[in-house]
Design a protein around this motif. Structure first.
Motif, PDB file in Angstrom:
ATOM      1  N   TRP A 160     -12.547  -5.621   3.802  1.00  0.00           N
ATOM      2  CA  TRP A 160     -12.562  -6.731   2.857  1.00  0.00           C
ATOM      3  C   TRP A 160     -13.459  -7.862   3.354  1.00  0.00           C
ATOM      4  O   TRP A 160     -13.596  -8.093   4.544  1.00  0.00           O
ATOM      5  CB  TRP A 160     -11.150  -7.290   2.662  1.00  0.00           C
ATOM      6  CG  TRP A 160     -10.234  -6.397   1.890  1.00  0.00           C
ATOM      7  CD1 TRP A 160      -9.468  -5.385   2.387  1.00  0.00           C
ATOM      8  CD2 TRP A 160      -9.988  -6.436   0.483  1.00  0.00           C
ATOM      9  NE1 TRP A 160      -8.753  -4.786   1.384  1.00  0.00           N
ATOM     10  CE2 TRP A 160      -9.045  -5.412   0.193  1.00  0.00           C
ATOM     11  CE3 TRP A 160     -10.453  -7.237  -0.561  1.00  0.00           C
ATOM     12  CZ2 TRP A 160      -8.579  -5.185  -1.091  1.00  0.00           C
ATOM     13  CZ3 TRP A 160      -9.978  -7.002  -1.852  1.00  0.00           C
ATOM     14  CH2 TRP A 160      -9.055  -5.985  -2.106  1.00  0.00           C
ATOM     15  N   PHE A 180      -1.243  -9.146   2.819  1.00  0.00           N
ATOM     16  CA  PHE A 180      -1.010  -8.113   1.821  1.00  0.00           C
ATOM     17  C   PHE A 180       0.495  -7.990   1.612  1.00  0.00           C
ATOM     18  O   PHE A 180       1.261  -7.837   2.571  1.00  0.00           O
ATOM     19  CB  PHE A 180      -1.612  -6.781   2.279  1.00  0.00           C
ATOM     20  CG  PHE A 180      -3.112  -6.763   2.215  1.00  0.00           C
ATOM     21  CD1 PHE A 180      -3.763  -6.102   1.190  1.00  0.00           C
ATOM     22  CD2 PHE A 180      -3.874  -7.429   3.159  1.00  0.00           C
ATOM     23  CE1 PHE A 180      -5.153  -6.098   1.116  1.00  0.00           C
ATOM     24  CE2 PHE A 180      -5.253  -7.437   3.103  1.00  0.00           C
ATOM     25  CZ  PHE A 180      -5.898  -6.771   2.068  1.00  0.00           C
ATOM     26  N   ARG A 182       3.759  -6.275  -0.585  1.00  0.00           N
ATOM     27  CA  ARG A 182       4.270  -5.205  -1.428  1.00  0.00           C
ATOM     28  C   ARG A 182       5.308  -5.761  -2.390  1.00  0.00           C
ATOM     29  O   ARG A 182       6.150  -6.579  -2.009  1.00  0.00           O
ATOM     30  CB  ARG A 182       4.920  -4.131  -0.559  1.00  0.00           C
ATOM     31  CG  ARG A 182       5.435  -2.943  -1.341  1.00  0.00           C
ATOM     32  CD  ARG A 182       6.001  -1.884  -0.427  1.00  0.00           C
ATOM     33  NE  ARG A 182       7.313  -2.227   0.090  1.00  0.00           N
ATOM     34  CZ  ARG A 182       8.007  -1.440   0.897  1.00  0.00           C
ATOM     35  NH1 ARG A 182       7.480  -0.302   1.301  1.00  0.00           N
ATOM     36  NH2 ARG A 182       9.184  -1.794   1.326  1.00  0.00           N
ATOM     37  N   LEU A 216       2.526  -0.162   2.253  1.00  0.00           N
ATOM     38  CA  LEU A 216       1.805  -0.939   1.250  1.00  0.00           C
ATOM     39  C   LEU A 216       2.440  -0.862  -0.132  1.00  0.00           C
ATOM     40  O   LEU A 216       2.497  -1.872  -0.846  1.00  0.00           O
ATOM     41  CB  LEU A 216       0.353  -0.461   1.192  1.00  0.00           C
ATOM     42  CG  LEU A 216      -0.647  -1.350   0.450  1.00  0.00           C
ATOM     43  CD1 LEU A 216      -0.629  -2.772   0.986  1.00  0.00           C
ATOM     44  CD2 LEU A 216      -2.048  -0.760   0.581  1.00  0.00           C
ATOM     45  N   ILE A 225       0.415  -4.765  -5.889  1.00  0.00           N
ATOM     46  CA  ILE A 225       0.161  -5.274  -4.537  1.00  0.00           C
ATOM     47  C   ILE A 225      -0.449  -6.662  -4.688  1.00  0.00           C
ATOM     48  O   ILE A 225      -1.421  -6.830  -5.436  1.00  0.00           O
ATOM     49  CB  ILE A 225      -0.813  -4.362  -3.776  1.00  0.00           C
ATOM     50  CG1 ILE A 225      -0.226  -2.957  -3.621  1.00  0.00           C
ATOM     51  CG2 ILE A 225      -1.161  -4.949  -2.405  1.00  0.00           C
ATOM     52  CD1 ILE A 225      -1.249  -1.909  -3.222  1.00  0.00           C
ATOM     53  N   ILE A 227      -2.386  -9.827  -2.944  1.00  0.00           N
ATOM     54  CA  ILE A 227      -3.195 -10.226  -1.792  1.00  0.00           C
ATOM     55  C   ILE A 227      -3.325 -11.746  -1.829  1.00  0.00           C
ATOM     56  O   ILE A 227      -3.840 -12.306  -2.805  1.00  0.00           O
ATOM     57  CB  ILE A 227      -4.588  -9.572  -1.830  1.00  0.00           C
ATOM     58  CG1 ILE A 227      -4.468  -8.053  -1.971  1.00  0.00           C
ATOM     59  CG2 ILE A 227      -5.371  -9.922  -0.568  1.00  0.00           C
ATOM     60  CD1 ILE A 227      -5.782  -7.347  -2.217  1.00  0.00           C
ATOM     61  N   SER A 243      -4.506 -16.232  -4.666  1.00  0.00           N
ATOM     62  CA  SER A 243      -4.082 -14.834  -4.581  1.00  0.00           C
ATOM     63  C   SER A 243      -4.596 -14.033  -5.768  1.00  0.00           C
ATOM     64  O   SER A 243      -5.058 -14.596  -6.763  1.00  0.00           O
ATOM     65  CB  SER A 243      -2.556 -14.733  -4.489  1.00  0.00           C
ATOM     66  OG  SER A 243      -1.963 -15.269  -5.654  1.00  0.00           O
TER      67      SER A 243
END
Length: 540
Positions: A160, A180, A182, A216, A225, A227, A243
């Motif tokens: 990334w 990250f 979940r 994940l 998900i 981020i 996010s």
């Protein structure tokens, strides 16, 4: 978890559960900064009523925060038919080189709950108390989220970068990192991974990293998900940048590179002209099926067990009752107990059940010369003993033949096992060395270098500390939280597990074997993955 046969009537009630932990409002134990919390989870022994707990696992340590959201989960076998009492202990870490429970940290608070209660709640929130005593002061709160672990696992490797992220620092740009998260069945999110911090930039390029799909998204490719991007601050009050959301299906299948717009909802609500807080780009993403420990065992991988025993003078005269090597017919010493407990498990996975067994730190016949690596058989052409009974007999025979001496040098025996492992890097054989010693090592730097060299080989090292000595240095070798380094080199992987025998004196041999061998399956799988070795199909 042991494999269950289809005919086992209880197997359908057993499953694997993942526990993820966060705390809020912890009591601060540091004067000039915030605490550096870690959570240790223990399980009450099955012989219940004893009130004794054995360590199940621990989270990572997070610096400078009173509201930690731990990324490392605790995995536990769940038995519907049992009351499984768990103890959660949150410590402030003071010295990372020491065991946090033995001089390396200070207890912040603790909580007890049964796994059944946690599972039935999905997410359990409870108060942390400063002790188990009635009326103890509250030290914050703890939240434990539980979920059944998916059987399917694949590894996802990603790279990334960010572009045009919001500037958060007054005198510089931002120090961005990613979290990250979940999604949970109740709609909440749990952090599962944090990237490193990239200093003073609005266009960071983070290192490539890998996550397993269970962590994940529990291997559900359509599960959301989240981020989140933050600007790191040294005092722990990290600033939220924004996010975005995605799924495993999008990460794997979308043409690369592709970007996800980072949104700060608070800023969006305040400014009509607001567009975004930057873009996160995924440059590469690959997935690979992960194999289990049993996949390799079923494929024919053999566990080759070997032993190294400390015969140095600090153990005491073996003929005297105060010696750690003193033996009576009805009361095996700590060395013998550890040998039997661990050897009994390992020999199940070794087809020929022949163990190379060595000693160190003694004067040996016929010339009475000090040796730091000698076979218990005193025959270099055949250092093998037959099974656990042969190992116990060789140990008792050796006690009568050698003169205890010193110093306590472990590197030669580690190198001896490494030499065996180096001959066969194919993955057909994996070597486990059990090293039993009564104190701190004299050749610590040489031992570190030997372990680092062995970390790239099909090998694990189990160290059991016998007696009441200070084993603080041994925790440095056990690289659970920090990779072992020495002489400008760093271990390729953690291959060491250290356990003090005194913690298991009142426990069953099974409890000791479980503790010392717990990391071996993961270490074996990690070696195979690094070497890109796949298990062969099981032969009938």
């Amino acid at each position: 978890m042991a494999a269950q046969s289809p005919s086992d009537p209880t197997s359908r009630f057993r499953t694997c559960v993942e526990l993820r932990i966060l705390c809020e409002g912890l009591t601060n134990k540091d004067v000039l900064s915030k605490s550096d919390p870690v959570c240790i989870v223990k399980q009450m022994r099955k012989a219940s009523g004893s009130g004794k707990f054995d360590k199940l696992g621990q989270t990572e340590m997070i610096k400078d925060t009173l509201n930690p959201r731990f990324a490392r989960p605790i995995i536990i076998d769940y038995f519907f038919e049992e009351v499984q009492t768990l103890q959660f202990m949150v410590f402030d870490v003071d010295d990372e080189s020491k065991d946090v429970q033995n001089g390396g940290g200070e207890l912040i608070g603790m909580m007890e709950a049964t796994l059944g209660t946690i599972v039935s709640n999905g997410t359990l929130t409870a108060k942390l108390k400063q002790s188990n005593e009635k009326g103890a002061a509250v030290a914050g709160s703890i939240q434990v989220h539980s979920e059944e672990v998916s059987a399917q696992i694949f590894e996802v490797t990603m790279n990334w970068r960010g572009a045009n992220l919001d500037k958060k620092d007054f005198f510089g740009k931002s120090d961005p990192y990613l979290e990250f998260n979940r999604s949970n069945p109740d709609g909440s999110f749990t952090v599962v991974h944090r990237t490193e911090v990239i200093k003073n930039t609005l266009s960071p390029n983070w290192r490539m990293f890998s996550l397993d799909s269970r962590a994940l998204c529990n291997s559900d490719k359509t599960r959301p998900i989240k981020i989140s991007c933050f600007d790191w601050d040294s005092d722990g009050s990290h600033d939220y940048i924004g996010s975005c959301s995605t799924t495993m299906d999008q990460l794997i299948n979308e043409p690369k590179p592709f970007g996800l717009v980072c949104i700060n909802e608070k800023k969006k609500g305040k400014k009509k002209s607001y567009r975004n807080s930057g873009v996160l780009y995924l440059d590469t993403c690959s997935s690979e099926m992960l194999f289990s420990f049993l996949d390799y065992i079923y494929g024919g991988c053999q566990i080759n067990f070997s032993v190294g025993i400390d015969f140095t003078g600090s153990n005491g005269d073996p003929n005297q009752p105060n010696s750690l090597h003193f033996m009576t017919g009805h009361s095996p010493n700590e060395y013998a107990q550890a040998l039997y407990a661990v050897g009994s498990v390992c020999q199940q996975y070794d087809s020929d059940k022949l163990f190379p067994a060595f000693g160190f730190g003694a004067k040996i016949p016929p010339r009475s010369e000090v040796s730091h690596c000698f076979p218990l058989t005193f025959n270099w052409e055949n250092p093998y003993v037959a099974g656990i009974d042969g190992l116990m007999s060789a140990y008792e025979y050796c006690l009568r033949q050698v003169s205890f001496w010193g110093p306590t040098n472990a590197a030669p025996i580690i190198n001896q096992t490494a030499q065996l492992a180096r001959r066969d890097p194919s993955g057909k054989n994996y070597f486990v060395l059990l090293l039993l010693t009564d104190g701190c090592l004299t050749d610590m730097e040489m031992t570190k270098k030997a372990i680092i060299e062995a970390s790239g080989l099909p090998m694990s090292l189990i160290i059991v500390g016998v007696g009441g000595a200070d084993f603080g240095d041994m925790n440095v070798l056990d690289g659970d939280d920090k990779a072992l380094a020495a002489g400008g080199k760093t271990a390729e992987r953690d291959i060491v597990q250290f356990v003090p025998f005194r913690d298991f004196k009142a426990a069953s041999p099974d409890a000791l074997a479980s503790a010392v061998l717990a990391e071996v399956p993961g270490q074996l799988v990690e070696f195979m993955r690094k070497q890109k070795i796949k298990p062969t199909k099981r032969t009938q």
